[in-house]
Design an enzyme around this catalytic site. Structure first.
Site, PDB file in Angstrom:
ATOM      1  N   THR A  28     -84.167 -69.418  46.979  1.00  0.00           N
ATOM      2  CA  THR A  28     -83.686 -67.828  47.667  1.00  0.00           C
ATOM      3  C   THR A  28     -82.726 -69.142  48.512  1.00  0.00           C
ATOM      4  OG1 THR A  28     -85.325 -67.327  48.325  1.00  0.00           O
ATOM      5  CG2 THR A  28     -83.593 -66.610  49.411  1.00  0.00           C
ATOM      6  N   ASP A  83     -85.257 -74.645  44.517  1.00  0.00           N
ATOM      7  CA  ASP A  83     -84.308 -74.461  44.795  1.00  0.00           C
ATOM      8  C   ASP A  83     -82.723 -75.094  45.921  1.00  0.00           C
ATOM      9  OD1 ASP A  83     -84.285 -72.620  47.372  1.00  0.00           O
ATOM     10  OD2 ASP A  83     -86.559 -72.533  48.478  1.00  0.00           O
ATOM     11  N   ALA A  85     -80.787 -75.577  50.166  1.00  0.00           N
ATOM     12  CA  ALA A  85     -80.858 -76.572  50.888  1.00  0.00           C
ATOM     13  C   ALA A  85     -79.782 -76.509  51.864  1.00  0.00           C
ATOM     14  CB  ALA A  85     -82.052 -77.684  50.947  1.00  0.00           C
ATOM     15  N   ASP A  86     -79.166 -76.731  52.825  1.00  0.00           N
ATOM     16  CA  ASP A  86     -78.564 -76.405  53.910  1.00  0.00           C
ATOM     17  C   ASP A  86     -78.321 -77.066  54.126  1.00  0.00           C
ATOM     18  OD1 ASP A  86     -78.817 -73.602  54.514  1.00  0.00           O
ATOM     19  OD2 ASP A  86     -80.421 -74.046  55.192  1.00  0.00           O
ATOM     20  N   GLY A  97     -83.405 -72.524  55.556  1.00  0.00           N
ATOM     21  CA  GLY A  97     -83.960 -71.837  56.344  1.00  0.00           C
ATOM     22  C   GLY A  97     -82.669 -70.442  56.632  1.00  0.00           C
ATOM     23  N   GLU A 105     -90.962 -70.020  51.604  1.00  0.00           N
ATOM     24  CA  GLU A 105     -90.032 -71.207  50.178  1.00  0.00           C
ATOM     25  C   GLU A 105     -90.882 -72.415  50.858  1.00  0.00           C
ATOM     26  OE1 GLU A 105     -84.903 -71.067  50.303  1.00  0.00           O
ATOM     27  OE2 GLU A 105     -86.144 -72.200  52.257  1.00  0.00           O
ATOM     28  N   LYS A 123     -73.834 -80.686  51.486  1.00  0.00           N
ATOM     29  CA  LYS A 123     -75.517 -80.757  51.516  1.00  0.00           C
ATOM     30  C   LYS A 123     -75.494 -81.747  52.048  1.00  0.00           C
ATOM     31  CE  LYS A 123     -74.861 -76.114  51.547  1.00  0.00           C
ATOM     32  NZ  LYS A 123     -76.054 -75.211  50.946  1.00  0.00           N
TER      33      LYS A 123
HETATM   34  O1  LIG Z   1     -83.258 -69.556  53.721  1.00  0.00           O
HETATM   35  C1  LIG Z   1     -82.488 -70.255  53.100  1.00  0.00           C
HETATM   36  C2  LIG Z   1     -82.424 -71.160  52.287  1.00  0.00           C
HETATM   37  O2  LIG Z   1     -83.618 -72.137  52.568  1.00  0.00           O
HETATM   38  C3  LIG Z   1     -81.682 -71.880  51.177  1.00  0.00           C
HETATM   39  O3  LIG Z   1     -81.925 -72.303  50.119  1.00  0.00           O
HETATM   40  C4  LIG Z   1     -80.388 -72.122  51.671  1.00  0.00           C
HETATM   41  O4  LIG Z   1     -79.849 -72.347  52.986  1.00  0.00           O
HETATM   42  C5  LIG Z   1     -79.535 -72.733  51.090  1.00  0.00           C
HETATM   43  O5  LIG Z   1     -79.002 -71.519  50.278  1.00  0.00           O
HETATM   44  P1  LIG Z   1     -77.358 -71.973  50.256  1.00  0.00           P
HETATM   45  O6  LIG Z   1     -77.583 -72.613  48.450  1.00  0.00           O
HETATM   46  O7  LIG Z   1     -77.003 -70.659  49.870  1.00  0.00           O
HETATM   47  O8  LIG Z   1     -76.241 -72.706  50.607  1.00  0.00           O
END
Ligand SMILES: O=C[C@H](O)[C@H](O)[C@H](O)COP(=O)(O)O
EC number: 5.3.1.6
Length: 239
Positions: A28, A83, A85-86, A97, A105, A123
């Protein structure tokens, strides 16, 4: 190159690991969304895969992109999860998250033989914690749960402001599982496995955003190109 282009590059590199017949966990967030879109293009060209989405948002994206979906009740394992990650540290411990999908996840990542994390290289951090740590909680008894979380933080040598996450409309953010999220500004998490264990032991905590020992590799896209970092220890090893 924009951040969004870097995210798409990381997603495209991870797609190279996908083989015909694979059962995939679909992450996500904005980076995972690129992966789902690129996967959809491959599916349209004949690739046969089946996916388990980690959120209702990803379910909608996958359906729109023509990716066939299933559930973890219908299949017994996943070959690969991709997936975002932050934050990602050199041990491939993660904070996840930011988009509120951490519970599904983590269930999907844990059911998967391999997890590839895709991200732009902003990141990558030496120590987790600058990004607020999401802790998914049951609304009932939240005061007691917050006190228990504070105690766990103190025992693990961290501290910081905690706030119940709000949605854009100002109401409390509610996860796909019907829970709330408390975001904790810890700054520096020196012992992620220890903190993960302490948080998991609190009754009102449903899940937290520390992913320890789950990522097999990370694909990081930056101005200088793509870096693939492999996890040294076997999956599930938290030491
Ligand atoms: O709940 C969200 C997830 O853990 C996302 O994978 C995480 O926040 C990274 O999202 P983004 O790719 O939009 O930076």
């Amino acid at each position: 190159m924009t951040m969004d282009q870097l995210k798409r590059q990381a997603a495209a590199r991870a797609l190279e690991e996908v083989r015909d017949g694979m059962q995939l966990g679909l992450g996500t967030g904005s980076t995972a969304k690129h992966f789902v879109e690129l996967l959809g293009e491959r599916v349209a060209a004949g690739l046969k895969v089946i996916g388990v989405p980690t959120s209702e948002a990803t379910r909608a994206d996958a359906e729109r992109c023509g990716v066939k979906l299933t559930t973890l009740d219908e299949i017994d394992h996943l070959d690969l999860t991709i997936d975002g990650a932050d934050e990602i540290d050199p041990e491939l411990n993660l904070i996840k998250g930011g988009g509120g999908a951490l519970l599904r996840e983590k269930i999907v990542a844990a059911a998967s033989d391999r997890m590839i994390v895709i991200a732009d290289d902003s990141k990558w951090v030496s120590t987790l914690g600058k990004f607020p740590l999401p802790v998914e909680v049951i609304p009932f008894g939240l005061g007691a749960t917050r006190r228990a979380i504070e105690k766990a933080f103190a025992e693990c040598g961290v501290s910081g402001q905690m706030a119940v996450r709000k949605a854009k409309d100002g109401h409390v953010f509610v996860t796909d599982g019907g829970h709330w999220i408390v975001d904790a500004q810890l700054g520096r998490i020196t012992d992620p496995p220890g903190l993960a264990k302490a948080l998991s032991a609190i009754p009102g905590v449903v899940e937290h955003g520390l992913f320890i020992g789950l990522a097999s590799s990370a694909v990081l896209a930056g101005g200088g190109g793509i870096r693939v970092i492999e996890r040294r220890k076997p999956k599930g090893d938290q030491e």
